[in-house]
Scaffold this motif. Structure first.
Motif, short mmCIF file in Angstrom:
data_model
loop_
_atom_site.label_atom_id
_atom_site.label_comp_id
_atom_site.label_asym_id
_atom_site.label_seq_id
_atom_site.Cartn_x
_atom_site.Cartn_y
_atom_site.Cartn_z
N LEU A 130 0.80 -1.23 0.00
CA LEU A 130 0.00 0.00 0.00
C LEU A 130 0.84 1.28 0.00
CD1 LEU A 130 -3.02 -0.63 2.39
CD2 LEU A 130 -3.01 -0.54 -0.08
N SER A 135 -2.31 4.74 -8.31
CA SER A 135 -3.40 3.83 -8.68
C SER A 135 -3.16 2.43 -8.16
CB SER A 135 -3.57 3.80 -10.21
OG SER A 135 -2.36 3.38 -10.82
N SER A 136 -1.88 2.04 -8.05
CA SER A 136 -1.56 0.70 -7.55
C SER A 136 -2.00 0.55 -6.10
CB SER A 136 -0.06 0.42 -7.68
OG SER A 136 0.69 1.34 -6.89
N LYS A 137 -1.96 1.65 -5.34
CA LYS A 137 -2.40 1.62 -3.95
C LYS A 137 -3.88 1.25 -3.88
CE LYS A 137 -3.14 4.49 0.14
NZ LYS A 137 -3.01 5.84 0.74
N ASP A 138 -4.69 1.87 -4.72
CA ASP A 138 -6.13 1.59 -4.74
C ASP A 138 -6.39 0.13 -5.10
OD1 ASP A 138 -6.66 4.22 -4.12
OD2 ASP A 138 -6.88 4.83 -6.22
N GLU A 139 -5.60 -0.39 -6.03
CA GLU A 139 -5.77 -1.77 -6.46
C GLU A 139 -5.42 -2.74 -5.32
OE1 GLU A 139 -6.92 -4.80 -8.86
OE2 GLU A 139 -7.07 -2.66 -9.30
N LEU A 141 -5.44 -2.06 -2.12
CA LEU A 141 -6.42 -1.90 -1.05
C LEU A 141 -7.69 -2.67 -1.38
CD1 LEU A 141 -7.32 -0.69 1.60
CD2 LEU A 141 -7.90 1.43 0.41
N LYS A 142 -8.10 -2.63 -2.63
CA LYS A 142 -9.26 -3.40 -3.08
C LYS A 142 -9.01 -4.89 -2.89
CE LYS A 142 -12.11 -4.30 -7.17
NZ LYS A 142 -12.28 -4.02 -8.63
N ARG A 198 -7.62 4.27 3.49
CA ARG A 198 -8.22 5.02 2.40
C ARG A 198 -7.24 5.12 1.23
NH1 ARG A 198 -11.91 4.14 5.05
NH2 ARG A 198 -13.47 5.50 6.01
#
Length: 198
Positions: A130, A135-139, A141-142, A198
């Motif tokens: 994370l 954008s990789s962080k969002d992926e 986290l998902k 987040r």
């Protein structure tokens, strides 16, 4: 000026200096009690008392870092899943030795527990990524949320099997107790991830 007067003045100055309150530098409030952060976080979960009892001893490590909070919870969750798997496996071995009808149910449950361990470990792996941001962080986290949600589903599938077939009463009681405790732990972990990352 007499020696007596001089001594009197010195004494007055000393007394006044002793009565002046000392003002010490106060660290930011968030550093005063890291347990408060953990307690506040746990209050957002389904089982807050269980959450706090599990995480409070790690508060000095967690501090007020959401990622450390969730990482600690996940790592403890993996440990709990392994313990639950061990409990179910023990009953499966006993059932096999007596050719009990619950063998198939217990075997399915063990498989679900093993999947749970793997999914939680995958969540830990994604959580470590994370800090990359973007954008990789969002992926990632998902993915973390998906893995933990899947683990919770598998735990429920395990206990559902005991409602559908004939199982020794004591076996059913002990397995459900272990898996239910695990499910509550996983539910709390998912809540922390949902509310604090987040």
């Amino acid at each position: 000026m007499s020696r007596f007067v001089i001594l009197s003045l010195v004494l007055v100055v000393l007394i006044n200096s002793l009565t002046i309150p000392t003002i010490a530098a106060t660290p930011p409030a968030r550093y005063l009690n890291y347990e408060t952060f953990v307690r506040t976080a746990c209050n957002t979960t389904t089982y807050p008392t269980m959450c706090y009892d599990t995480l409070s001893s790690y508060s000095s490590t967690i501090k007020s870092d959401p990622i450390k909070l969730c990482t600690t919870s996940l790592n403890l969750n993996v440990k709990a899943a392994r313990n639950a798997t061990s409990v179910v496996s023990t009953f499966l071995k006993k059932a096999k030795s007596t050719s009990s009808p619950e063998v198939a149910i217990l075997k399915d449950c063990v498989d679900e527990m093993k999947d749970t361990v793997d999914e939680l470990k995958q969540a830990v792996a994604d959580l470590k990524k994370l800090k990359g941001g973007g954008s990789s962080k969002d992926e990632h986290l998902k993915n973390v949320r998906t893995w933990v949600s899947s683990a919770l589903t598998d735990e429920g599938t395990c206990t559902d099997g005991f409602e559908e077939g004939k199982v020794n009463v004591e076996t059913k009681k002990m397995v459900k107790k272990a898996v239910t405790k695990l499910s509550r732990t996983t539910s709390n972990t998912l809540a922390l991830i949902t509310n604090y990352l987040r």
